[in-house]
Structure formats: structure tokens, C-alpha cells
Design an enzyme around this catalytic site. Sequence first.
Site, PDB file in Angstrom:
ATOM      1  N   LYS A 163       0.834  -1.176   0.000  1.00  0.00           N
ATOM      2  CA  LYS A 163       0.000   0.000   0.000  1.00  0.00           C
ATOM      3  C   LYS A 163       0.883   1.245   0.000  1.00  0.00           C
ATOM      4  O   LYS A 163       2.049   1.117   0.361  1.00  0.00           O
ATOM      5  CB  LYS A 163      -0.937  -0.001   1.209  1.00  0.00           C
ATOM      6  CG  LYS A 163      -0.187   0.188   2.556  1.00  0.00           C
ATOM      7  CD  LYS A 163      -1.136   0.390   3.669  1.00  0.00           C
ATOM      8  CE  LYS A 163      -1.271   1.831   4.028  1.00  0.00           C
ATOM      9  NZ  LYS A 163      -0.397   2.297   5.112  1.00  0.00           N
ATOM     10  N   ASP A 192      -2.363  -6.265   2.323  1.00  0.00           N
ATOM     11  CA  ASP A 192      -2.843  -5.449   3.439  1.00  0.00           C
ATOM     12  C   ASP A 192      -2.446  -6.221   4.686  1.00  0.00           C
ATOM     13  O   ASP A 192      -3.012  -7.278   4.969  1.00  0.00           O
ATOM     14  CB  ASP A 192      -4.369  -5.312   3.356  1.00  0.00           C
ATOM     15  CG  ASP A 192      -4.933  -4.478   4.492  1.00  0.00           C
ATOM     16  OD1 ASP A 192      -4.299  -4.447   5.565  1.00  0.00           O
ATOM     17  OD2 ASP A 192      -5.996  -3.875   4.314  1.00  0.00           O
ATOM     18  N   HIS A 193      -1.460  -5.709   5.414  1.00  0.00           N
ATOM     19  CA  HIS A 193      -0.932  -6.541   6.496  1.00  0.00           C
ATOM     20  C   HIS A 193      -1.967  -6.767   7.603  1.00  0.00           C
ATOM     21  O   HIS A 193      -1.825  -7.685   8.391  1.00  0.00           O
ATOM     22  CB  HIS A 193       0.401  -5.984   7.030  1.00  0.00           C
ATOM     23  CG  HIS A 193       0.263  -4.828   7.973  1.00  0.00           C
ATOM     24  ND1 HIS A 193      -0.015  -3.556   7.564  1.00  0.00           N
ATOM     25  CD2 HIS A 193       0.346  -4.774   9.320  1.00  0.00           C
ATOM     26  CE1 HIS A 193      -0.074  -2.756   8.616  1.00  0.00           C
ATOM     27  NE2 HIS A 193       0.135  -3.472   9.699  1.00  0.00           N
ATOM     28  N   LYS A 197      -3.229 -10.532  10.053  1.00  0.00           N
ATOM     29  CA  LYS A 197      -3.261 -10.684  11.515  1.00  0.00           C
ATOM     30  C   LYS A 197      -4.161 -11.858  11.881  1.00  0.00           C
ATOM     31  O   LYS A 197      -5.259 -12.005  11.337  1.00  0.00           O
ATOM     32  CB  LYS A 197      -3.762  -9.388  12.183  1.00  0.00           C
ATOM     33  CG  LYS A 197      -2.776  -8.233  12.035  1.00  0.00           C
ATOM     34  CD  LYS A 197      -3.254  -6.995  12.766  1.00  0.00           C
ATOM     35  CE  LYS A 197      -2.432  -5.768  12.417  1.00  0.00           C
ATOM     36  NZ  LYS A 197      -1.092  -5.727  13.004  1.00  0.00           N
ATOM     37  N   GLU A 231      -3.236   4.117  18.005  1.00  0.00           N
ATOM     38  CA  GLU A 231      -1.779   3.934  18.139  1.00  0.00           C
ATOM     39  C   GLU A 231      -1.248   4.910  19.182  1.00  0.00           C
ATOM     40  O   GLU A 231      -1.682   6.061  19.230  1.00  0.00           O
ATOM     41  CB  GLU A 231      -1.089   4.213  16.802  1.00  0.00           C
ATOM     42  CG  GLU A 231      -1.508   3.254  15.706  1.00  0.00           C
ATOM     43  CD  GLU A 231      -0.667   3.456  14.462  1.00  0.00           C
ATOM     44  OE1 GLU A 231       0.475   2.987  14.448  1.00  0.00           O
ATOM     45  OE2 GLU A 231      -1.158   4.100  13.519  1.00  0.00           O
ATOM     46  N   ASP A 250      -4.012   6.545   5.204  1.00  0.00           N
ATOM     47  CA  ASP A 250      -3.045   5.602   5.771  1.00  0.00           C
ATOM     48  C   ASP A 250      -3.738   4.385   6.394  1.00  0.00           C
ATOM     49  O   ASP A 250      -3.221   3.276   6.321  1.00  0.00           O
ATOM     50  CB  ASP A 250      -2.215   6.336   6.841  1.00  0.00           C
ATOM     51  CG  ASP A 250      -1.023   5.534   7.335  1.00  0.00           C
ATOM     52  OD1 ASP A 250      -0.293   5.008   6.483  1.00  0.00           O
ATOM     53  OD2 ASP A 250      -0.823   5.444   8.564  1.00  0.00           O
ATOM     54  N   HIS A 255      -6.963  -0.644   5.623  1.00  0.00           N
ATOM     55  CA  HIS A 255      -7.110  -1.592   6.725  1.00  0.00           C
ATOM     56  C   HIS A 255      -8.516  -1.583   7.333  1.00  0.00           C
ATOM     57  O   HIS A 255      -9.141  -2.613   7.508  1.00  0.00           O
ATOM     58  CB  HIS A 255      -6.113  -1.279   7.844  1.00  0.00           C
ATOM     59  CG  HIS A 255      -4.696  -1.132   7.388  1.00  0.00           C
ATOM     60  ND1 HIS A 255      -4.112  -1.979   6.486  1.00  0.00           N
ATOM     61  CD2 HIS A 255      -3.730  -0.233   7.724  1.00  0.00           C
ATOM     62  CE1 HIS A 255      -2.844  -1.617   6.298  1.00  0.00           C
ATOM     63  NE2 HIS A 255      -2.596  -0.553   7.030  1.00  0.00           N
ATOM     64  N   LYS A 355      -3.077   8.594  15.654  1.00  0.00           N
ATOM     65  CA  LYS A 355      -1.721   8.465  16.205  1.00  0.00           C
ATOM     66  C   LYS A 355      -1.701   9.217  17.536  1.00  0.00           C
ATOM     67  O   LYS A 355      -2.485  10.147  17.760  1.00  0.00           O
ATOM     68  CB  LYS A 355      -0.708   9.123  15.271  1.00  0.00           C
ATOM     69  CG  LYS A 355      -0.675   8.502  13.875  1.00  0.00           C
ATOM     70  CD  LYS A 355       0.538   7.644  13.672  1.00  0.00           C
ATOM     71  CE  LYS A 355       0.610   7.074  12.290  1.00  0.00           C
ATOM     72  NZ  LYS A 355       1.160   5.709  12.272  1.00  0.00           N
TER      73      LYS A 355
HETATM   74  C1  BG6 Z   1       0.596   0.966   8.407  1.00  0.00           C
HETATM   75  C2  BG6 Z   1       0.539   2.456   8.477  1.00  0.00           C
HETATM   76  O1  BG6 Z   1      -0.079   0.499   7.265  1.00  0.00           O
HETATM   77  O2  BG6 Z   1      -0.004   0.415   9.560  1.00  0.00           O
HETATM   78  C3  BG6 Z   1       1.213   2.958   9.747  1.00  0.00           C
HETATM   79  O3  BG6 Z   1       1.179   3.017   7.342  1.00  0.00           O
HETATM   80  C4  BG6 Z   1       0.635   2.292  10.952  1.00  0.00           C
HETATM   81  O4  BG6 Z   1       1.086   4.367   9.857  1.00  0.00           O
HETATM   82  C5  BG6 Z   1       0.629   0.789  10.774  1.00  0.00           C
HETATM   83  O5  BG6 Z   1       1.410   2.649  12.073  1.00  0.00           O
HETATM   84  C6  BG6 Z   1      -0.097   0.116  11.909  1.00  0.00           C
HETATM   85  O6  BG6 Z   1       0.080  -1.257  11.799  1.00  0.00           O
HETATM   86  P1  BG6 Z   1       0.034  -2.164  13.064  1.00  0.00           P
HETATM   87  O7  BG6 Z   1       0.153  -3.557  12.533  1.00  0.00           O
HETATM   88  O8  BG6 Z   1       1.185  -1.754  13.932  1.00  0.00           O
HETATM   89  O9  BG6 Z   1      -1.277  -1.901  13.727  1.00  0.00           O
END
Ligand code: BG6
Length: 509
Positions: A163, A192-193, A197, A231, A250, A255, A355
Site C-alpha cells: 500500500k 494489506d498486512h 493478523k 496507536e 493511511d 485496513h 496516532k
Molecule cells: C501501516 C501504516 O499500514 O499500519 C502505519 O502506514 C501504521 O502508519 C501501521 O502505524 C499500523 O500497523 P500495526 O500492525 O502496527 O497496527
Amino acid sequence: MSEQPLTGHEQPGDSCTIVIFGASGDLTKRKLLPALYNLKALKLLPANFAVIGVAVTDGDDAAYRKTITTDIKEFATRPVDDAEWDDFAKRSHYIPGDINSLDTFKTLSAKITEVQTAWKLPGNVLFYLAVAPRFFAKVVEQLHAVSLTNQTPEAWRRVIIEKPFGHDLTSARELNCDLSKHIEESQIYRIDHYLGKETVQNIMVFRFGNSVFEPIWNRRYIEYVQITVAEELGVELRGGYYDQSGVVRDMVQNHILSVLSLIAMEPPSSITGDSVRNEKVKVLESIRPMTPEEIISNTVRGQYGEGIVNGKSLPAYRNEPDVDPNSNTETFVAMKLMVENWRWAEVPFFIRSGKRLAAHTTQIVIGFRRAPLLLFGAQMQDDLDPNRLVIHVQPDEGITLDIRAKKPGPNLNVASVPLDFSYADFGEHAAATGYETLLYDCMVGDTTLFHRYDSVDASWRIVDPILDVWQALHARDYPNYAAGSWGPAAADALIRKSGHEWHHYLLKA
Ligand code: BG6
């Protein structure tokens, strides 16, 4: 402790060559190499494979092997077995080169042939684009120019794209159009990580592997849904990128909307890429884009100011490195979305993300309607919360169902008690990077957890009008929340207008 496959799959992925563009970048050393190593340790990486790193930095195979051996020691999520790693390292190769130069791709093509011959590999190649988005189209164009995108029945060619996919609807469409000149949709794996999860993957199992929840998973029993992705960290060293992006691009466009669609989708006809993705996209298409008036009343944006957390002063967003001191970029969003279909009509979906919030937590709260009859005294009933189901995505992973129970003792007193399931108690759980399942799925050709273009387009159609209105109406009150808080007061007002409160649960230790 014997180790379990991360996904329940038992067969290793197809033998292939894995080409990583951006081989000296952060993503590669922090996530991709450790994830590939984890797959190897779990016997899910094919026994016969090779890796070719591509980056601008000068180097050769020997230097690359040395670098990744140092990196894996720092970033592995499990103890590194010397024999396993030696085999990984000797199968790793490197070519330096500039993505803009066709010569790099000619060299790459020759290197792939050399590596395939040396390791007796079939023609399958996975290209991982761990590079800045402005290079996505260029890399694919160049791969095509040297015929590396051509597939045969014996040799697949797949491209994993990180992404962000576009900066807005127009640029996403342009990028897709550029890619589709050279490769088929079925060759594109938009990663999309969040979908990697464990607890996000469990949403489908929870909903469709149990018979008790699906009958009540609708507007008759569910009053609202909340998704919080909070976060504690600020923008760290990514100010340059983030200031051009903001939290909607972002986190929400990709996500959060993807998680929302897993919560709201209809049961798919099977757990295959297209069946699941057909259902997910229908949810996104049911979220009607808001009018400018609705945007003003149903969304809240924020930007963090300075704050003190645990006695430590934290800078305001505008004072972070590489951020414009007059930046109008949002670091917080809360919004109310409506999924307008038969299952969800009139059920608000509240989402918020930001954030520098008070806690690091991703959780989904499903709020059920009150019991229809006040059997235990109106007063007491009002004071008690209705049932809630909480899906804890991270950092604690698990599920809580809040139920009402009689308090022990001679009087009939009712209290809310949690039924907790924690992943930590659920058998052996190997630490992972979150990329294992996704890399493995790409190697076996399973597209379920990757974004198909229609869902990317649908997500941009939801967020684009919001970004447009915000751009036209500059926020006058930034910064409007302190670092370490739960965001601007207006976010609480937004949800209260609908008669609700934000919830954030901590999983019982
Ligand atoms: C990323 C964003 O895709 O996901 C970051 O670009 C964000 O800004 C991150 O911090 C959060 O991922 P995770 O897995 O730590 O919740």
C-alpha cells in the site's frame, strides 16, 4: 515446544524464485526476511526456492548474504537455527540497479535464469514490490518489457504490491490501468498486512465456523458496531510520507474498511479468493458516499498537539521531523458510516483511528440491543450495559463477550461479567511478523486475503468525498487533541449524538 504451522496449511508453497525490489529497505529487513525465515522454519517455504534482492545499493551475492545474516539476527521473531539459516542465505542472491533503467531488468532476467538453472527451479517467480508507490507502475512496465510477466501453465508470475494503492480515486484508477496494460488482475496481490493478523483472519472463522452468532448478526440484534485502531506512537520518522497522506489514506481506506467488510459481509459460498472478495466488495458498495452536509456532521478530524505521557513530553505533530509546521494533515479521524443493505440498515458503524492516542489497541465492539423485557427492575436494567462482543485484534488477541449474571448473595443483583477468550491461552503460538500467511498464500495462489481492484475502487469512492470536503474546509482548530489523549472532544460528541459512547476494553491479564 513443537511448532505449529501458522495457518493450518500443511503443504509448502510452490517452488519459486522470490524477487524483492527494495531489498535494502526497512520493510525487507524487519518483516519480509523474518517472515520468509519463519515460513522456512515451519516447513511452509518450499524446500527448493531462491531469493533475489534488488536495490540501488552496490553489492553482490556475498555482500548481500552477509547483510541479511546480520539483519536476521536483529529482526527474527524466533530463534534462528544455524543450519536453516545457512540454507536460506546460500539461496539468496543480489543485483544492484536502478528501477528506471531497463538494463537493471535485463540483468534481473539473466540472473533469474542463472538462479533457476543453479537451483533447478521451475519458472515460478514472485515479485515483491517493497518500494515507494511511485515505482509500482514502472517496475511492472519494465518486468513486462523483458517478458518477465509472461506466465505459462508451468510457470506462474505474481506481483505483490504494498500500500498505498493510489492517493485518491483518480490516481488509484490510473495506477490500475497502468498495471493492467502489462499483467492480469489474477497476477496482482495487493497486500494489506491487517488481513495477515491472526485475529482478523479469525473474524471469518468466528462468524461462519460457529452456528450461534450468525442468526443474531444483523440489525434486529445488533445496535451498533465500533472499530477502533488506536496507536500510541506518533509519526516517528515517516513524517514526509504521512504529511502527504493522513490517517484516512493511511488506515481507513485500506485496513479499516477491509476489517469492516469482514464484519459486515454475507456468508461467502466458499472460502476462495473470489467468493470472499465478492462479498466484501458488496459491503463497501453498500456504504453510500456522504453528501458534504453529512460529511460535516458524521466525521471528525484531529491533529495532535504536544502532550505529556508518563512524565515524558511529546512534540506536537507540526513539530515532528519532515512535517510542515503549518500542516493541515489529520492524524485522527472518527466517523459514522451506514451500510445500507437489508442486514445492516440503520445500524451505525463508528470507526476511529489516530496516532498518539492514550493506548495502543485495535478492537472491534459489537453492541447488542437491550433485552426486550426489564425483568430485573427498570433502574438496575438501565444502569447495566447491554451485551457486547469485543474482538481484540491487538496487542492482546482474543474475544470477550460481556454478559449479565446474578451477583452471588441472597439478593437478586445483576452485574455485567466478561467471558474472555485469549489467544495467549490457545495452544502454541509462534511469534510472527504478520506477513507469513500473506507470503505463503501468494506462493500457493490463494488471493482471499489480498485486495481485488474493485474493493480498492469502492473504498476510494467512500473516502474521496470526505477528503475533498476537508480539503475545501481547512481545519481551523488544529492541533485539537493532546498527545496521549483519546482524540478531540468532538469525537465523543459525534458518537453521543447517536446515543452511544466509545468503548475500549483491556483483555483480562
Ligand atoms: C501501516 C501504516 O499500514 O499500519 C502505519 O502506514 C501504521 O502508519 C501501521 O502505524 C499500523 O500497523 P500495526 O500492525 O502496527 O497496527
